[in-house]
Design an enzyme around this catalytic site. Sequence first.
Site, PDB file in Angstrom:
ATOM      1  N   GLY A   1       0.805  -1.195   0.000  1.00  0.00           N
ATOM      2  CA  GLY A   1       0.000   0.000   0.000  1.00  0.00           C
ATOM      3  C   GLY A   1       0.848   1.259   0.000  1.00  0.00           C
ATOM      4  N   SER A   2       0.315   2.323  -0.585  1.00  0.00           N
ATOM      5  CA  SER A   2       0.981   3.618  -0.520  1.00  0.00           C
ATOM      6  C   SER A   2       0.764   4.210   0.876  1.00  0.00           C
ATOM      7  CB  SER A   2       0.422   4.543  -1.598  1.00  0.00           C
ATOM      8  OG  SER A   2       0.665   4.014  -2.884  1.00  0.00           O
ATOM      9  N   GLY A   3       1.451   5.278   1.156  1.00  0.00           N
ATOM     10  CA  GLY A   3       1.360   5.890   2.486  1.00  0.00           C
ATOM     11  C   GLY A   3       2.577   5.624   3.335  1.00  0.00           C
ATOM     12  N   HIS A   4       3.558   4.904   2.783  1.00  0.00           N
ATOM     13  CA  HIS A   4       4.761   4.546   3.541  1.00  0.00           C
ATOM     14  C   HIS A   4       6.008   5.231   2.992  1.00  0.00           C
ATOM     15  CE1 HIS A   4       2.416   1.545   5.600  1.00  0.00           C
ATOM     16  NE2 HIS A   4       2.162   0.888   4.480  1.00  0.00           N
TER      17      HIS A   4
ATOM     18  N   ASP B   1      -1.568  -8.852   0.903  1.00  0.00           N
ATOM     19  CA  ASP B   1      -0.325  -8.935   0.140  1.00  0.00           C
ATOM     20  C   ASP B   1       0.016 -10.381  -0.188  1.00  0.00           C
ATOM     21  OD1 ASP B   1      -0.253  -6.230   0.519  1.00  0.00           O
ATOM     22  OD2 ASP B   1       1.572  -6.199   1.710  1.00  0.00           O
TER      23      ASP B   1
ATOM     24  N   HIS C   1       0.621   0.844   9.664  1.00  0.00           N
ATOM     25  CA  HIS C   1      -0.625   1.299   9.040  1.00  0.00           C
ATOM     26  C   HIS C   1      -1.475   2.055  10.065  1.00  0.00           C
ATOM     27  CE1 HIS C   1       0.278  -2.392   6.564  1.00  0.00           C
ATOM     28  NE2 HIS C   1       0.169  -1.462   5.641  1.00  0.00           N
TER      29      HIS C   1
END
Length: 333
Positions: free
Chosen positions: A54-57, A110, A219
């Site tokens: 996921g993006s955001g990292h 994932d 997250h």
Amino acid sequence: MKKFINDPYDVVDEMLEGFLNVHSRYVRKLDTARTVVRADAPVADKVGIVSGGGSGHKPSFIGFIGDGMLDAVAVGEIFTSPPPLACFEAAKAVDSGKGVLFLLGNYAGDVMNFNLAADMAKAEGIEVAQAISTDDVGSGPKEESHKRRGVVGSFLGWKVGGAKAKAGGSLQECKAAVEKLNDNTRTLGVALSPCTVPAKGTPTFTLADDEMEYAVGHHGEPGTAKIKMMSADDITEKMTLEILEDLPFQSGDDVAVLINGLGGTPQIELYICYRKVRKMLDERNIKVALSYVGEFFTGLEMAGFSVTLTKLDEELHELLSAPADTPYYKLTS
């Protein structure tokens, strides 16, 4: 919610547009999927190293595509697994005939989507192997360490896998090196404030002014306990002691130390925490051979940090010390 965004549902695509423009020397996007690959992919006579999540990292995952690290990344929505097609297209784009290694964190989405992509790749005649990161001490007991989450230890795995592939390692040798790294890596995180996923608009957890979220996930998953505020030295000591006991780390070991900011913690505070870890290791005759301090695997704007220790042998030290050239990590020989 205050963020510098436009439509919350366009965040990932607009971020990618900017990232690709800035770092076109390193990366390009495939036309067939939301997948980012090395500009020179596929690299001849080399195992392809693929990750995704996921993006955001940021700067993970796409910030570590380049020579000596990742060859491709399948890009998901914020904190959401990338679809199987994006993972499959990544494998196709980087395969040079020596096979492709999928490196992923231990999250149900994932694992499921990369497994589906591996089946698709094998049907196309591409040899695929996987290595799964499980370094988060706070997400499960020691006797069930295989069920733990993968967090910032993944960054070290990308470095090891990429270096082994660049050195000419076979698919199974690359997989073995990353799995050895994971077996010898432990991480624990803490947060002072949550993060907010743009499309949701509300914080992932709540804290009182005098509380910290202990063993938080990147997250924004709530940790094992809400604890009272502690000084930098005290919270770092608590986390490091738990990590030291988990492997365990012992006198005479060589280690890598990684202090990772979760998105909203100033660098000045990260160095204060590193200082305490270093003192504790020195007192125990544990040699710090490699050190990393900064933001490697964040959780949007979450204020917090994590401590990671990796027990090193000669091979892991050599692979972590090998040159790399990516948008967000460069290491010269």
